[in-house]
Design a protein around this motif. Structure first.
Motif, PDB file in Angstrom:
ATOM      1  N   PHE A 169       3.710  -4.586   9.315  1.00 31.86           N
ATOM      2  CA  PHE A 169       3.310  -5.763   8.434  1.00 31.86           C
ATOM      3  C   PHE A 169       2.943  -5.253   7.184  1.00 31.86           C
ATOM      4  O   PHE A 169       2.973  -5.483   6.190  1.00 31.86           O
ATOM      5  N   ILE A 170       1.833  -4.109   7.109  1.00 33.80           N
ATOM      6  CA  ILE A 170       1.510  -3.590   5.776  1.00 33.80           C
ATOM      7  C   ILE A 170       2.607  -2.955   4.889  1.00 33.80           C
ATOM      8  O   ILE A 170       2.666  -3.280   3.833  1.00 33.80           O
ATOM      9  N   LEU A 171       3.292  -2.385   5.699  1.00 38.99           N
ATOM     10  CA  LEU A 171       4.497  -1.411   4.724  1.00 38.99           C
ATOM     11  C   LEU A 171       5.541  -2.803   4.288  1.00 38.99           C
ATOM     12  O   LEU A 171       5.919  -2.628   3.094  1.00 38.99           O
ATOM     13  N   GLU A 172       5.680  -3.760   5.076  1.00 35.54           N
ATOM     14  CA  GLU A 172       6.834  -4.677   4.673  1.00 35.54           C
ATOM     15  C   GLU A 172       6.030  -5.473   3.425  1.00 35.54           C
ATOM     16  O   GLU A 172       6.855  -5.946   2.517  1.00 35.54           O
ATOM     17  N   GLU A 173       4.594  -5.768   3.336  1.00 31.25           N
ATOM     18  CA  GLU A 173       3.761  -6.241   2.465  1.00 31.25           C
ATOM     19  C   GLU A 173       4.209  -5.561   1.287  1.00 31.25           C
ATOM     20  O   GLU A 173       4.162  -6.387  -0.014  1.00 31.25           O
ATOM     21  N   GLN A 174       4.391  -4.130   1.233  1.00 30.06           N
ATOM     22  CA  GLN A 174       4.399  -3.261  -0.103  1.00 30.06           C
ATOM     23  C   GLN A 174       5.953  -3.350  -0.135  1.00 30.06           C
ATOM     24  O   GLN A 174       6.311  -2.308  -1.103  1.00 30.06           O
ATOM     25  N   GLY A 175       6.915  -3.929   0.236  1.00 34.47           N
ATOM     26  CA  GLY A 175       8.370  -3.857   0.010  1.00 34.47           C
ATOM     27  C   GLY A 175       9.207  -2.954   0.831  1.00 34.47           C
ATOM     28  O   GLY A 175      10.155  -3.027   0.328  1.00 34.47           O
TER      29      GLY A 175
END
Length: 126
Positions: free
Chosen positions: A23-29
Motif C-alpha cells: 500500500f505504502i509503496l504503491e502510494e509512492q508510485g
C-alpha cells in the motif's frame, strides 16, 4: 500511469507486512509484486525485472539467504539491489552472508523503508 522505472518485489510470508508495504509503496508510485514464498525465485524475478527486491529472512521454502544467493548467482539478475529485512538480531550478518546490498531491521517505520529503498537506488544509479 505505470512508471516502468519503479518496480519492486516483496518476498515475505507475513500478509500484514505485504499489504502494508504494498500500500505504502504503491502510494509512492511503485508497481509492487508481492510473494509469500520464494519458490521458483529466478522465474518470478525474471518475469518482473524489478528495480529493487525486499527479501524476508524466514521466507518459505528455501529461506531468504538461499533465495538471495540464487538471485546474485544469476548473471541476468545479480545487478538488482536486494534489501534484506528481518526481525533477527543478527540481520547485518545474515544480509552479508546472503550477499544483499543492505538490510532493514523489523519492525521498521515507513521513513526507514523509504530511506533504504532510495539509498540502494541511488547507489545502483552511479
Amino acid at each position: 500511469m505505470d512508471n516502468p522505472n519503479k518496480k519492486i518485489i516483496i518476498f515475505d510470508d507475513d500478509e500484514d507486512i505485504l499489504s502494508i508495504c504494498s500500500f505504502i509503496l504503491e502510494e509512492q508510485g511503485w508497481v509492487v509484486s508481492a510473494f509469500a514464498d520464494c519458490n521458483n525465485i529466478i522465474e518470478k524475478v525474471s518475469a518482473i525485472m524489478p528495480n529493487v527486491i525486499l527479501m524476508d529472512n524466514w521466507i518459505p521454502d528455501d529461506g531468504g539467504i538461499v533465495a538471495t544467493k540464487k538471485i546474485k548467482q544469476s548473471k541476468n539478475l545479480k545487478h538488482i539491489p536486494i534489501i534484506y529485512f528481518s526481525a533477527n538480531s543478527d540481520i547485518e550478518l545474515l544480509a552479508n552472508d546472503a550477499g544483499a546490498e543492505t538490510y532493514l531491521a523489523k519492525p521498521f517505520d515507513l521513513e526507514d523503508l523509504e530511506r533504504v529503498i532510495n539509498s540502494v537506488l541511488t547507489q545502483t544509479a552511479k
